[in-house]
Enzyme design. Structure first.
Site, PDB file in Angstrom:
ATOM      1  CG  ASP A  93      42.230  44.354  37.415  1.00 51.17           C
ATOM      2  OD1 ASP A  93      43.304  44.895  37.085  1.00 51.17           O
ATOM      3  OD2 ASP A  93      41.470  43.801  36.599  1.00 51.17           O
ATOM      4  CD  GLU A 186      45.390  44.086  31.954  1.00 57.01           C
ATOM      5  OE1 GLU A 186      46.009  43.920  30.900  1.00 57.01           O
ATOM      6  OE2 GLU A 186      44.978  43.124  32.638  1.00 57.01           O
TER       7      GLU A 186
END
Ligand SMILES: [Zn+2]
Length: 418
Positions: A93, A186
């Site tokens: 991400d 994350e």
């Protein structure tokens, strides 16, 4: 005996760049307000792409689970069945601070050391970002000024994929078992909540989620998030004298008490901070989320205690109102657990030295999935990726440092197989 490498040949550098340019174009921005995993659908697109690419490289054990964690196992070379299993990890991400939609990376070959105009509004200027000056003649990758680049952490993803491609195409080099972990979300701080630990076989792991080469990060913040809720007492504001407790004013008073000298913008190095990251509310009810960061766990306790004092002070100012604090631990400093396994950093240091550089140890003013994985029992320091100015429109990456990260990973895997 394996021969260490200190030079990544041109086809691999080109493949590394192509992978990176492809991955950054997939919008994988995560969203901390969404409770599902992954928080955004775009992360599936990258995960499926990586799953496919790993299979095409000849990795047979690849599994994408129902929460978007991509786990791959690469079996050891025939003579290295007893070598320890090493993990390599990166997150798929990108941060939510700046848009990650429609990323248009621009490759500048033989960078001339001058300011780069990204857009009408944004300029990447070595006068402001001094690291650029070290990259004259390097290939750098920049944005068009409208989005982040996503080197955090797609540089890490591309580097791991390139190192794996290298091992698959060099079966003569003997390595132990390798685990690959590509994780979602994350940047929301919740990336490891659903990590399938039972599938992980690594005894040590390395995140590729740092910045400048040749930095190694083996110490991170302790991190807590405190939700402060303000319960006001509402009455018609025309007849409120002495009766109203305005939750908006309560929240404002609380935030005003946070020491500005201990904010992210006033601190660096080993200093921790308080940071109100969001606030919302009305007369009746307001809330704010405050991030607390400190390398010392004692200081973290003191920061939490300070917020309780501020909450009491707000209640004293607004006798009709109430304040409620909810403390959540986000991650812990990984130093203690890494100190118990010195070989994990020692081998990484050797891998970097093999490429011709001296490792630079640096504290992480943040956390990584590695700090969470370390807490779960797999010691996991963080390695540079060659990306700079993360979470911003001026984010950029150096291809020479990205190549160096690939070389370091290859050497690291070879060293663990000795
Ligand atoms: Zn990152």
């Amino acid at each position: 005996m394996n021969k260490a490498i200190n030079f990544l040949s041109k086809p691999y550098v080109e493949a590394l760049l192509n992978r990176f340019l492809t991955y950054v174009k997939v919008d994988t921005q995560s969203n901390r307000h969404i409770e599902t995993t992954p928080t955004t659908a775009g992360q599936w697109d990258l995960a499926r792409k990586l799953e496919r690419e790993l299979r095409e490289l000849g990795v047979s054990s690849v599994e994408l689970d129902d929460k978007c964690y991509l786990i791959a196992h690469i079996p050891p070379s025939p003579g290295k069945k007893n070598a320890p299993c090493i993990g390599l990890m990166a997150h798929m991400d990108t941060a939510s601070d700046v848009s990650g939609s429609g990323v248009q990376p621009r490759v500048i070959e033989h960078y001339d050391g001058k300011a780069v105009r990204l857009s009408e509004q944004y300029v990447l200027d070595p006068a402001e970002f001094s690291d650029l000056a070290d990259h004259v003649d390097d290939t750098i990758i920049v944005t068009d000024g409208s989005t982040l680049l996503g080197a955090d952490d797609k540089a890490g993803v591309a580097e791991i994929m390139t190192a794996i491609a290298w091992f698959m195409e060099h079966p003569e080099l003997e390595h132990g078992p390798i685990d690959i972990y590509f994780t979602p979300d994350e940047e929301t701080g919740k990336g490891m909540d659903n990590f399938p630990l039972q599938k992980a076989k690594a005894i040590a792991c390395y995140t590729l989620d740092g910045g400048k080469a040749p930095e190694v990060e083996a110490e991170c913040f302790n991190a807590s998030s405190v939700k402060a809720e303000f319960f006001g007492k509402v009455i018609h504001i025309g007849a409120a004298r002495g009766k109203l407790a305005n939750a908006v004013a309560m929240a404002a008073s609380f935030i005003e008490m946070l020491p500005r000298s201990e904010s992210p913008e006033a601190t660096d190095g080993w200093y921790g901070y308080y940071c109100p990251i969001e606030v919302s509310g009305n007369l009746d009810y307001a809330w704010t989320d405050v991030y607390l960061r400190d390398f010392s766990s004692t200081r973290m306790e003191e920061r939490i205690a300070a917020l309780k004092v501020f909450a009491n002070a707000v209640e004293a100012q607004f006798p009709q109102g109430k304040v409620k604090l909810t403390v959540t631990t986000q991650y812990l400093n990984m130093k203690q657990k890494l100190d118990a396994h010195p070989e994990v950093l020692e081998k990484l240091g050797r891998a970097i030295k093999t490429t011709g550089y001296e490792p630079v140890m640096k504290p992480i003013r943040g956390g990584t999935d590695g700090s969470r994985l370390t807490e779960m029992g797999i010691p996991t320091p963080n390695l540079f990726t060659g990306g700079y100015n993360y979470h911003s429109r001026t984010e950029w990456a150096s291809l020479s440092e990205m190549s160096l990260a690939v070389e370091t990973v290859i050497n690291l895997v070879l060293i663990w197989a000795e």
